[in-house]
Design a protein around this motif. Structure first.
Motif, PDB file in Angstrom:
ATOM      1  N   VAL A   1       0.068 -18.180  16.330  1.00  0.00           N
ATOM      2  CA  VAL A   1      -0.512 -17.314  15.306  1.00  0.00           C
ATOM      3  C   VAL A   1       0.160 -15.948  15.330  1.00  0.00           C
ATOM      4  O   VAL A   1       0.263 -15.316  16.384  1.00  0.00           O
ATOM      5  CB  VAL A   1      -2.027 -17.154  15.504  1.00  0.00           C
ATOM      6  N   ARG A   2       0.611 -15.497  14.165  1.00  0.00           N
ATOM      7  CA  ARG A   2       1.189 -14.158  14.024  1.00  0.00           C
ATOM      8  C   ARG A   2       0.152 -13.246  13.388  1.00  0.00           C
ATOM      9  O   ARG A   2      -0.327 -13.502  12.292  1.00  0.00           O
ATOM     10  CB  ARG A   2       2.438 -14.214  13.144  1.00  0.00           C
ATOM     11  N   TYR A   3      -0.167 -12.175  14.100  1.00  0.00           N
ATOM     12  CA  TYR A   3      -1.113 -11.194  13.582  1.00  0.00           C
ATOM     13  C   TYR A   3      -0.349  -9.969  13.078  1.00  0.00           C
ATOM     14  O   TYR A   3       0.677  -9.579  13.634  1.00  0.00           O
ATOM     15  CB  TYR A   3      -2.085 -10.758  14.680  1.00  0.00           C
ATOM     16  N   SER A   4      -0.898  -9.361  12.037  1.00  0.00           N
ATOM     17  CA  SER A   4      -0.271  -8.161  11.499  1.00  0.00           C
ATOM     18  C   SER A   4      -1.348  -7.179  11.064  1.00  0.00           C
ATOM     19  O   SER A   4      -2.541  -7.506  11.034  1.00  0.00           O
ATOM     20  CB  SER A   4       0.623  -8.510  10.300  1.00  0.00           C
ATOM     21  N   ALA A   5      -0.914  -5.972  10.722  1.00  0.00           N
ATOM     22  CA  ALA A   5      -1.833  -4.962  10.193  1.00  0.00           C
ATOM     23  C   ALA A   5      -1.074  -4.081   9.218  1.00  0.00           C
ATOM     24  O   ALA A   5       0.150  -3.914   9.323  1.00  0.00           O
ATOM     25  CB  ALA A   5      -2.417  -4.113  11.325  1.00  0.00           C
ATOM     26  N   LEU A   6      -1.805  -3.529   8.281  1.00  0.00           N
ATOM     27  CA  LEU A   6      -1.224  -2.612   7.306  1.00  0.00           C
ATOM     28  C   LEU A   6      -1.021  -1.245   7.958  1.00  0.00           C
ATOM     29  O   LEU A   6      -1.902  -0.765   8.672  1.00  0.00           O
ATOM     30  CB  LEU A   6      -2.193  -2.480   6.135  1.00  0.00           C
ATOM     31  N   VAL A   7       0.121  -0.624   7.709  1.00  0.00           N
ATOM     32  CA  VAL A   7       0.356   0.738   8.203  1.00  0.00           C
ATOM     33  C   VAL A   7       0.960   1.580   7.079  1.00  0.00           C
ATOM     34  O   VAL A   7       1.839   1.114   6.367  1.00  0.00           O
ATOM     35  CB  VAL A   7       1.279   0.770   9.446  1.00  0.00           C
ATOM     36  N   PRO A   8       0.499   2.814   6.912  1.00  0.00           N
ATOM     37  CA  PRO A   8       1.014   3.649   5.824  1.00  0.00           C
ATOM     38  C   PRO A   8       2.193   4.531   6.221  1.00  0.00           C
ATOM     39  O   PRO A   8       2.925   5.015   5.362  1.00  0.00           O
ATOM     40  CB  PRO A   8      -0.195   4.513   5.452  1.00  0.00           C
ATOM     41  N   ASN A   9       2.378   4.752   7.527  1.00  0.00           N
ATOM     42  CA  ASN A   9       3.359   5.731   7.977  1.00  0.00           C
ATOM     43  C   ASN A   9       3.611   5.561   9.477  1.00  0.00           C
ATOM     44  O   ASN A   9       3.109   4.623  10.105  1.00  0.00           O
ATOM     45  CB  ASN A   9       2.868   7.152   7.680  1.00  0.00           C
ATOM     46  N   LEU A  10       4.361   6.479  10.053  1.00  0.00           N
ATOM     47  CA  LEU A  10       4.695   6.403  11.480  1.00  0.00           C
ATOM     48  C   LEU A  10       3.460   6.479  12.370  1.00  0.00           C
ATOM     49  O   LEU A  10       3.398   5.813  13.406  1.00  0.00           O
ATOM     50  CB  LEU A  10       5.662   7.532  11.849  1.00  0.00           C
ATOM     51  N   LYS A  11       2.480   7.285  11.973  1.00  0.00           N
ATOM     52  CA  LYS A  11       1.272   7.396  12.784  1.00  0.00           C
ATOM     53  C   LYS A  11       0.533   6.055  12.830  1.00  0.00           C
ATOM     54  O   LYS A  11       0.084   5.616  13.896  1.00  0.00           O
ATOM     55  CB  LYS A  11       0.353   8.484  12.220  1.00  0.00           C
ATOM     56  N   GLY A  12       0.436   5.402  11.702  1.00  0.00           N
ATOM     57  CA  GLY A  12      -0.193   4.087  11.673  1.00  0.00           C
ATOM     58  C   GLY A  12       0.587   3.070  12.478  1.00  0.00           C
ATOM     59  O   GLY A  12       0.012   2.236  13.180  1.00  0.00           O
ATOM     60  N   LEU A  13       1.910   3.157  12.391  1.00  0.00           N
ATOM     61  CA  LEU A  13       2.766   2.260  13.164  1.00  0.00           C
ATOM     62  C   LEU A  13       2.552   2.454  14.663  1.00  0.00           C
ATOM     63  O   LEU A  13       2.455   1.477  15.422  1.00  0.00           O
ATOM     64  CB  LEU A  13       4.235   2.518  12.814  1.00  0.00           C
TER      65      LEU A  13
END
Length: 310
Positions: free
Chosen positions: A71-83
């Protein structure tokens, strides 16, 4: 014939719900989705909790994801801080997002399209340097709640920019559910001239009841990756009137009936849908879920109180 399903319910589905599920409830839902055979699950979003309070526990959820190698999990990130927050939780994949519509992009990200490109390019560069996979989303491709029709050239430009940043796949979104099969044919027929079908995905909402028909149209254009949400949960906080994503249960039922393989157990998927429906305390839009629950209810023997009155 194989079709990949990207389950976005834990993120796209829950971000628009008035009732906020607890982190343990979300983690259990994700476990059930993985147990159903889904191999790609978008677990949460690392946007500012002030804007999406339903996902304020993204860190807690992502640190506790069930360990399954397939299973590959992911998340939404808007910018470097989110990353940075996503990386700290051990995620190896993130998703970047922007709109094909200028007004929706301003409402959603507080930046113009041109102002968004450098932010995402910097984020993608850092993620790739860390060895992470990067996916891209393009919203409001088929229509904008503020501008109406969105020129196809906008989508082509944004898609090509994302590909140039190094994203491995771009999800083409009907954020407000206005697309028809003819539009879907036209958009994907144009996009596949720039990008191979293997790097494109369909992200449809069912606001006007055309979600599955649009999937069928995209299949005709060679698309084999689709986003869906358990129970048909979803909507966009910055797209008034947008209802849920296409239901994962409905999508799997249709694909299996068309002879496609998904690797997903419909029975276990229904169990996950029933679980989240119970947590939210309302009937979810998924037609397959409701049919399965109704059938299950009919099969249950009627309880009879002995001795006349209960």
């Amino acid at each position: 014939m194989q079709v990949q399903i990207v389950e976005v319910g834990p993120r796209d589905g829950l971000q628009n719900e008035q009732k906020v599920l607890s982190a343990p409830e979300k983690i259990r839902l994700i476990e059930m989705l993985a147990e159903a055979g889904l191999q790609r699950v978008e677990a949460s979003s690392f946007v500012n909790p002030k804007w999406i309070p339903q996902l304020a526990d993204a860190g807690e959820v992502c640190r506790s994801l069930p360990h399954q190698s397939r299973v590959r999990y992911s998340a939404l990130v808007p910018n470097l801080k989110g990353l940075e927050r996503a990386r700290e939780c051990g995620l190896t994949e993130v998703a970047l997002f922007m709109s094909a519509s200028e007004t929706h992009n301003l409402k959603n990200i507080n930046k113009s399209i041109e102002e968004t490109f450098p932010v995402l390019r910097e984020t993608a560069r850092e993620a790739l340097a860390l060895g992470m996979r990067v996916r891209g989303y393009v919203s409001t491709v088929f229509g904008c709640p503020y501008e109406g029709e969105v020129p196809l050239d906008n989508t082509r430009k944004v898609t090509n920019e994302l590909i140039s940043m190094g994203v491995y796949e771009v999800s083409i979104g009907d954020t407000i559910g206005v697309a028809t099969p003819l539009q879907v044919h036209q958009v994907f027929a144009a996009l596949v001239k720039d990008v191979t079908t293997e790097r494109l995905a369909g992200h449809f909402h069912d606001t006007r009841g055309t979600g599955l028909a649009n999937v069928a149209a995209a299949l005709d254009e060679g698309i084999r990756i689709f986003d869906s949400s358990i129970g048909g949960l979803g909507g966009c906080p910055y797209a008034p009137g947008a209802s849920g994503n296409i239901s994962s249960e409905d999508l799997v039922y249709m694909l299996h009936g068309m002879g496609y393989e998904t690797g997903v157990s419909l029975e276990k998927l229904v169990e996950a849908g029933a679980y989240v429906q119970q947590l939210l305390g309302r009937a979810l839009p998924s037609k397959v879920l409701q049919a399965a629950l109704a059938q299950s209810h009919r099969r249950q023997p009627e309880s009879r109180a002995e001795g006349g009155k209960a």
